[in-house]
Design a protein around this motif. Structure first.
Motif, mmCIF file in Angstrom:
data_model
loop_
_atom_site.group_PDB
_atom_site.id
_atom_site.type_symbol
_atom_site.label_atom_id
_atom_site.label_comp_id
_atom_site.label_asym_id
_atom_site.label_seq_id
_atom_site.Cartn_x
_atom_site.Cartn_y
_atom_site.Cartn_z
ATOM 1 N N LYS A 418 31.564 -26.792 63.591
ATOM 2 C CA LYS A 418 31.819 -26.839 62.523
ATOM 3 C C LYS A 418 30.218 -26.722 62.456
ATOM 4 O O LYS A 418 29.351 -27.298 62.101
ATOM 5 N N ASN A 419 30.142 -25.942 61.667
ATOM 6 C CA ASN A 419 29.968 -25.388 60.451
ATOM 7 C C ASN A 419 29.180 -26.107 59.412
ATOM 8 O O ASN A 419 29.689 -26.994 58.352
ATOM 9 N N VAL A 420 28.268 -27.193 59.655
ATOM 10 C CA VAL A 420 26.750 -27.558 58.816
ATOM 11 C C VAL A 420 26.253 -27.449 57.246
ATOM 12 O O VAL A 420 25.668 -28.415 57.029
ATOM 13 N N ALA A 421 26.236 -26.166 57.426
ATOM 14 C CA ALA A 421 25.503 -25.454 56.272
ATOM 15 C C ALA A 421 25.589 -26.382 54.341
ATOM 16 O O ALA A 421 24.230 -26.312 53.907
ATOM 17 N N LYS A 422 27.011 -26.598 54.119
ATOM 18 C CA LYS A 422 26.699 -27.249 52.937
ATOM 19 C C LYS A 422 26.851 -28.653 53.074
ATOM 20 O O LYS A 422 26.177 -29.053 51.738
ATOM 21 N N ASP A 423 26.725 -29.154 54.326
ATOM 22 C CA ASP A 423 25.962 -30.625 54.583
ATOM 23 C C ASP A 423 24.765 -30.750 54.338
ATOM 24 O O ASP A 423 24.429 -31.279 54.109
ATOM 25 N N HIS A 424 24.000 -29.544 54.615
ATOM 26 C CA HIS A 424 22.415 -30.223 54.994
ATOM 27 C C HIS A 424 21.872 -28.087 54.276
ATOM 28 O O HIS A 424 20.976 -28.413 55.077
ATOM 29 N N PRO A 425 21.765 -28.449 53.268
ATOM 30 C CA PRO A 425 21.196 -27.476 52.214
ATOM 31 C C PRO A 425 19.400 -27.114 53.307
ATOM 32 O O PRO A 425 18.855 -26.047 52.386
ATOM 33 N N GLU A 426 19.097 -28.292 52.870
ATOM 34 C CA GLU A 426 17.447 -28.488 53.302
ATOM 35 C C GLU A 426 17.050 -28.074 53.883
ATOM 36 O O GLU A 426 15.927 -27.163 54.318
ATOM 37 N N GLU A 427 17.975 -28.317 55.279
ATOM 38 C CA GLU A 427 17.948 -27.619 56.734
ATOM 39 C C GLU A 427 18.030 -25.889 56.327
ATOM 40 O O GLU A 427 17.552 -24.737 57.102
ATOM 41 N N VAL A 428 19.381 -25.707 56.136
ATOM 42 C CA VAL A 428 19.173 -23.905 55.766
ATOM 43 C C VAL A 428 17.789 -23.457 55.032
ATOM 44 O O VAL A 428 17.676 -22.269 55.167
ATOM 45 N N ALA A 429 17.684 -24.123 54.022
ATOM 46 C CA ALA A 429 16.735 -23.559 53.476
ATOM 47 C C ALA A 429 15.573 -23.056 54.324
ATOM 48 O O ALA A 429 14.284 -22.264 54.271
ATOM 49 N N ARG A 430 15.235 -24.351 54.856
ATOM 50 C CA ARG A 430 14.056 -24.534 55.985
ATOM 51 C C ARG A 430 14.020 -23.525 56.922
ATOM 52 O O ARG A 430 13.078 -22.274 57.140
ATOM 53 N N LEU A 431 14.787 -22.823 57.641
ATOM 54 C CA LEU A 431 15.339 -22.223 58.924
ATOM 55 C C LEU A 431 15.193 -20.907 58.177
ATOM 56 O O LEU A 431 15.079 -19.499 58.706
ATOM 57 N N ALA A 432 16.226 -20.549 56.920
ATOM 58 C CA ALA A 432 16.024 -19.594 56.295
ATOM 59 C C ALA A 432 14.751 -18.591 56.118
ATOM 60 O O ALA A 432 14.436 -17.420 56.064
ATOM 61 N N LYS A 433 14.211 -19.269 55.845
ATOM 62 C CA LYS A 433 12.076 -18.919 55.722
ATOM 63 C C LYS A 433 12.197 -18.801 56.359
ATOM 64 O O LYS A 433 11.085 -17.528 56.334
ATOM 65 N N MET A 434 12.018 -19.801 57.188
ATOM 66 C CA MET A 434 11.352 -19.462 58.758
ATOM 67 C C MET A 434 11.833 -17.650 59.133
ATOM 68 O O MET A 434 10.977 -17.245 59.646
ATOM 69 N N THR A 435 12.960 -17.818 59.186
ATOM 70 C CA THR A 435 13.606 -16.379 59.903
ATOM 71 C C THR A 435 12.906 -15.260 58.406
ATOM 72 O O THR A 435 13.007 -14.122 59.443
ATOM 73 N N GLN A 436 12.664 -15.178 57.971
ATOM 74 C CA GLN A 436 12.979 -14.163 57.057
ATOM 75 C C GLN A 436 11.282 -14.122 57.345
ATOM 76 O O GLN A 436 11.111 -12.450 56.492
#
Length: 458
Positions: A418-436
């Motif tokens: 279950k992809n929960v990216a839309k439910d947790h945009p703050e986690e997506v942003a945090r982890l995306a920043k870390m990965t980038q």
């Protein structure tokens, strides 16, 4: 006079005490560090052992090893094919950091765990699959004895027999000094084609699909679609796993025979998840029906950065140090930690300043804590999709047009269903920043050898 006698007596006690302290410090400094036996299967799935839940596998030796040590359920590899997985182990660096593909060019000026242990007085050996550079001569990477043995030729024994026999000889020859040995087998890498007498041990196995998770059903479908018989294909795969277990038993018996059990760290694991049934090569399909490696309830397998490709079985025994009979299902660990952890245990102080792993020797020995560093995966291609695990979150930062970013909470959804990216945009942003930020440190281009000269061991 009495005062002088008292002073003399006190001084004598002081001298004796000082000598004892110095002697103890000297003994600690010269204490023999533990031996390390690292047994690595190839393409073995997370769920392919009895102790990891396979409904039909016969792995009594490895099941017993798990009872005598600790079995981890959240242990990760550093790559989802053979060389990247081994690169992280040997160097403590994520493989995407290397601008040249290490299978073709080696590790360059990067120091390896074997060189560091050799500097500590270890005898070092490597037997079996190599796939970590073009030079496999003894002395490479500080390894005293390198023997890149292929699969055994016998028509009645397991294909890893020769690998384990050579490792056993090395252990016997170096029993009086600390030793480190890679025992890197070939099973269950394609093609799975075991001796008939081994397959016969599983002649009574009849596959019931309900015994396996939903993530395994597509493999069964593919096997049938290309003309395979599920029962016979499973029997052959189980036979290949069985011969791994039997060879591990041979080696452990020698460790006991030599009286080295208590001073030897024994590790068994796999280099990544199980290979797919359909390999994309028509000429290979004769054997692909036997590729029924099981990733348990995890999604994906070899070549994929989902949990089925990155999460592997990991069993460690070190009597008196690693808790016996423990199942560690909480701590997130990785082979990126192999170098700093072994260096800490062996007393190697000089390790590289740039390293992606962390010392988890305390976790091996029973501590329960969260790791401090995130885990990253990415192939050595500029446009490839990176993935990161940090805490309970796993992010797949898809970069191709039209593909969504994927976020999973592994604490409740380890199968990444279950992809929960839309439910947790703050986690997506945090982890995306870390990965980038991590990706900004990677090479801007990668080099591989030409197709004719490249290794095909993956």
């Amino acid at each position: 006079m009495n005062s002088n006698r008292f002073k003399l007596a006190w001084y004598a006690l002081f001298v004796v005490g000082t000598m004892l302290v110095v002697a103890c410090d000297s003994e600690a400094a010269t204490e023999r560090p533990p031996n390390v036996v690292f047994m690595f299967a190839d393409d073995l799935g997370y769920g392919d052992l009895g102790c990891y839940g396979h409904p039909y596998a016969k792995t009594p030796v490895l099941d017993q090893l798990a009872k005598e040590g600790t079995r981890f359920t959240q242990y990760y590899v550093t790559g989802v094919t053979c060389n990247p997985s081994r690169t992280g182990i040997m160097t403590g660096l994520f493989p995407a950091r290397f601008p040249q593909y290490a299978a073709d060019f080696g590790f360059g000026d990067r120091i390896t765990i074997t060189e560091l242990l050799k500097s500590r007085g270890y005898k070092t050996g490597h037997f079996g699959k190599w796939h970590i550079g073009p030079d496999n001569r003894s002395g490479t990477y500080g390894i005293d004895v390198v023997d890149a043995i292929g699969k055994s030729k016998s028509k009645t024994s397991g294909r890893d027999d020769d690998v384990y026999s050579a490792a056993i000889d090395f252990i016997r020859e170096n029993k009086d000094s600390p030793f480190y040995v890679n025992v890197w087998g070939h099973a269950t890498h394609f093609p799975v084609n075991p001796a008939e007498n081994l397959a016969a041990k599983f002649k009574d196995v009849h596959v019931s699909r309900d015994d396996f998770s939903s993530t395994m059903q597509h493999k069964f479908d593919e096997c049938v679609q290309i003309g395979g018989n599920l029962d016979k294909s499973m029997q052959r795969y189980l036979a290949d796993v069985y011969q791994i277990d039997a060879n591990v038993g041979r080696l452990l018996s020698v460790i006991d025979e030599l009286g080295l059990r208590d001073e030897t760290i024994v590790v068994f694991s796999s280099d990544h998840g199980p290979a797919p049934v359909i390999l994309g090569n028509k000429g290979a399909r004769e054997f692909s029906i036997n590729m029924l490696g099981y990733a348990s309830h995890f999604r994906g397998g070899k070549h994929e950065q989902y949990e089925g490709g990155t999460r592997v079985p990991f069993i460690i025994r070190w009597p008196g140090h690693v808790p016996a009979g423990r199942i560690n299902d909480h701590d997130v660990c990785s082979f990126i930690d192999w170098m700093p952890t072994l260096c800490s245990i062996a007393g190697v102080d000089e390790i590289p300043t740039q390293i992606d792993g962390e010392d988890i020797s305390d976790i091996w020995q029973g501590a329960d804590r969260s790791r401090s560093k995130p885990l990253f995966w990415k192939s050595s291609s500029i446009g490839s999709t990176p993935a990161v695990r940090h805490g309970n979150w796993k992010l797949h930062l898809n970069r191709r047009r039209g593909q969504d970013v994927e976020l999973y909470d592994l604490s409740v959804d380890p199968s990444e269903s279950k992809n929960v990216a839309k439910d947790h945009p703050e986690e997506v942003a945090r982890l995306a920043k870390m990965t980038q930020a991590w990706m900004s440190e990677l090479p801007k281009q990668y080099e591989k050898a030409d197709a004719k000269s490249r290794s095909r061991e993956d």
